[in-house]
Design an enzyme around this catalytic site. Structure first.
Site, short mmCIF file in Angstrom:
data_model
loop_
_atom_site.label_atom_id
_atom_site.label_comp_id
_atom_site.label_asym_id
_atom_site.label_seq_id
_atom_site.Cartn_x
_atom_site.Cartn_y
_atom_site.Cartn_z
N ARG A 356 -1.43 10.39 -33.49
CA ARG A 356 -2.33 11.73 -33.50
C ARG A 356 -2.67 12.38 -32.29
NH1 ARG A 356 -7.23 8.35 -36.70
NH2 ARG A 356 -5.68 8.03 -38.82
N HIS A 427 -12.89 12.82 -34.03
CA HIS A 427 -12.73 11.92 -35.30
C HIS A 427 -13.34 10.48 -34.77
CE1 HIS A 427 -11.23 10.26 -38.87
NE2 HIS A 427 -10.45 9.50 -38.08
#
Ligand SMILES: Cc1cc2nc3c(=O)[nH]c(=O)nc-3n(C[C@H](O)[C@H](O)[C@H](O)COP(=O)(O)OP(=O)(O)OC[C@H]3O[C@@H](n4cnc5c(N)ncnc54)[C@H](O)[C@@H]3O)c2cc1C
Length: 663
Positions: A356, A427
């Site tokens: 990510r 996140h």
């Protein structure tokens, strides 16, 4: 001027005795990692732990704060063992915990695909994915336990996706080359939480667990140096209440909402861990946050929430932007030779499945170059045309249908015919309360599980690893380590009449009265939004010395204004969501400053922490292992005082340090 606002950081030195000490002479952190080969450490540790006789368990009480995956699993399992468990949640039911939002899946080294997976490979991928800033022993244990988690959940009836023949199906997530992610369509968290909730319900019915919903922890009570209880606010009546126990477990989730806009549930906050920090629990790696690459881009200034599109979509979707800057053609009108599949081109081994942090940074880079798409140019395409051509529309619908529906409802676009637009968003927080191998914080008797602790992911969490960690902590680690603490600690009888409860309760009441009494002009949200923008700009996807100093100068000013110009409508003896928010924001205003300080201190780039001053000639994150192979653990020194930095050195015996490459 800027410098004056930046607290100085005490560093470490070698004492004359060879022991690493801070300048204040405090000893180094003790991680309590068992000796011996890594494969045997957890077994050895469990064998050496003390047990509590079943007849004695009912004499002990345990507070579990949080009823998400980590909290519900811990409360249910400790209840089943026979302890008196009191479980707290600010939600109206455990089923509303933020864990329910998890979409993509949960990792386990089952090797059902026979594609080369093993416990050791999951261990290696996780250490490497975290950019070598996690504790090897914890990560190995996580990989070992991953096998039990799937068995446990299947036994509970969690409806994992299955192949035609009935075997559990797997898919891939970023940063790995095997398929080890178990999933339940795009609702994995929901199904896992229902499993944990059922286990909790069973214990509620059995009377071993008492559930306290709409009840928010506002402080931790310390008696003779040990965590012995909590102070809560009843969110419906406003009552401030005390609860005593032998052990307190925090499983209160992550703090991505410090950025205001994040993929977390709106109510997720840092209050529990921050108040524990203020009582003496060290906070580990607060600047390590994860910016997820596949979220629906921001569409308006007034938006208060961002929505995730699961990373599982990168299994089949292809990420691209136009080669031409400022391209205005519709995506389907841009021919193949004018598209830049930048992840596939730059990272041929991992392609769209890079971790990510790498995917997020690359998206930012192409958008900064002026090749971003969508209304504000802050977006890249995630295209399923090839997948539909290859597998057929129905297969894509079966695999990802509910995600496409979420996307359609939010953007009004049909991603089966037009590529999705995605952009990175805050996140997950890898930072959290520092814990040792037993998941105990630096306050004896205060244990921390799930996203609330700092432990297993290092500087970047690989997808599908948070559910794994939360359930490992809740079902399989805390149920060993908490009883061991109870069995090996002298716990004097303590109840809520103890002066420590009275004084902590009084402090909580004073704080609430102070918030309600400010009577200024600005709403809680306006402060949160201002803080969030600074955090995103200066402590988000890229961090620089100048930017962090700017943030460190500005945040105390916002905090000061908050305490003089906040307006809360309504009183403190009723349901008052403005008050709830304001109290949580007051903690974000302190945590945000510590995050920037931690980010400033760590002048290397690693994982989700990208310091612009530290990059390779190709623009990749450049670690500085000689100076930063440690977990930063910060100590609260009091309001207005500089926090102290302690360091837990990290050694890599099994996965030798190397520069990450996904090319
Ligand atoms: C949109 C989204 C999708 C995700 N998808 C995945 C995925 O596919 N795979 C994966 O591995 N991870 C995923 N994650 C990450 C993962 O969902 C979380 O890290 C994990 O669920 C956190 O679980 P938890 O039990 O630690 O905390 P939570 O589920 O956040 O639960 C926190 C609990 O603590 C309670 N609480 C908090 N503070 C207090 C307080 N002060 N007083 C009383 N109660 C309190 C809350 O009421 C709640 O019950 C995703 C995250 C997001 C945001």
């Amino acid at each position: 001027m800027l410098q004056e606002n930046i607290p100085s950081v005490p560093t470490e030195r070698e004492s004359e005795k060879g022991r690493v000490e801070t300048n204040n002479g405090t000893p180094k952190l003790e991680a309590r990692i068992p000796s011996g080969p890594i494969q045997e450490q957890w077994d050895k540790c469990r064998f050496e732990m003390k047990l509590v006789n079943p007849a004695n368990r009912r004499k002990h009480s345990i507070i579990v704060v949080g009823a998400g995956l980590a909290g519900a699993a811990a409360a249910a399992t400790l209840g089943q063992q026979g302890y008196h468990v009191h479980c707290f949640s600010y939600h109206d039911t455990p089923r509303r915990a933020h864990s329910i939002a998890a979409q993509g899946g949960i990792n386990a080294a089952k090797n059902y695909r026979n594609d080369g997976d093993s416990i050791f490979r999951l261990f290696k991928d996780t250490v490497k994915g975290g950019d070598y800033r996690a504790r090897e022993a914890n990560v190995y244990r996580l990989a070992q336990i991953s096998l039990n988690i799937i068995d446990q959940c299947v036994a509970q009836g969690v409806p994992f996706a299955r192949e035609y023949g009935g075997l559990l199906d797997n898919r891939s997530f970023g940063g790995v080359q095997v398929s080890r992610t178990f999933y339940a369509r795009g609702q994995t968290g929901q199904q896992l939480l229902l499993g944990a909730y059922q286990a909790l319900e069973e214990q509620l019915a059995a009377g071993t667990v008492t559930m306290h919903t709409r009840s928010e922890l506002l402080d931790v009570v310390i008696v003779n140096g040990k965590a012995r209880g909590i102070v809560t606010r009843d969110l419906v009546t406003g009552h401030i209440e005390c609860h005593a126990a032998d052990v307190v477990v925090l499983a209160t989730g992550g703090y991505s909402n410090v950025f205001y806009l994040s993929t977390n549930a709106k109510a997720s906050n840092c209050t529990a861990i921050w108040r524990a920090h203020r009582r003496g629990a060290l906070l580990g790696n607060p600047c390590f946050t994860q910016i997820h690459p596949t979220c629906i881009p921001l569409s308006s200034e007034h938006q208060s929430k961002l929505t995730l599109m699961s990373e599982s979509l990168r299994n089949d979707g292809r990420v691209w932007v136009p080669k031409k800057k400022g391209e205005t053609c519709a995506p389907n009108d841009i021919p193949e030779n004018e598209r830049d599949y930048y992840l596939e081109n730059r990272y041929p081994s991992f392609g769209n499945l890079v971790p990510r942090d790498v995917a997020s940074r690359n998206a930012k880079e192409v958008c900064d170059e002026g090749r971003g798409v969508g209304p504000h140019g802050l977006g890249v395409y995630l295209d399923f045309a090839d997948a539909i051509h290859r597998m057929g529309l129905q297969t894509v619908r079966d695999k990802y249908g509910n995600l496409f529906e979420i996307y359609q409802r939010i953007t009004g676009e049909d991603a089966y015919t037009v590529p999705m637009r995605i952009y990175p968003a805050p996140h997950y927080t890898m930072g959290g309360l520092w814990v040792d191998y037993h998941l105990m914080s630096t306050i004896p008797g205060l244990f921390v599980g799930g996203e609330a602790n700092f432990s297993d992911h290092g500087a970047n969490r690989l997808g599908a690893s948070a559910l794994m960690q939360g359930l490992a902590d809740g079902y399989f680690i805390l149920p060993y380590t908490v009883p061991d603490y109870i069995a090996s600690t002298k716990l004097d009888p303590v109840d809520v009449s103890h002066p420590a409860f009275t004084s902590t309760q009084a402090e909580v009441k004073d704080r609430i009265k102070k918030l309600v009494g400010i009577n200024g002009k600005r709403s809680p949200d306006s402060f949160h939004k201002e803080l969030g923008k600074i955090m995103w700009d200066e402590c988000g996807m890229a961090r620089s010395d100048a930017g962090l100093k700017k943030a460190l100068a500005r945040i105390p000013e916002i905090r000061d204004e908050f305490w003089h110009n906040l307006r809360i409508v309504g009183g403190d003896d009723e349901l008052n969501q403005a008050l709830e928010k304001a109290d949580r924001i007051s903690d974000f205003l302190e945590l945000g400053e510590l995050m920037c300080l931690d980010a400033l201190d760590r002048t290397e780039s690693c994982g989700g922490h990208f310091r612009v001053e530290s990059q390779t000639p190709e623009g990749e994150a450049k670690r500085d292992d000689a100076n930063f192979s440690y977990t930063a653990a910060w100590e609260w020194k009091g309001p207005g005082q500089a926090p102290a930095l302690r360091k837990e050195p990290l050694t890599f015996e099994y996965i030798p340090l190397s520069q990450r490459s996904y090319k």
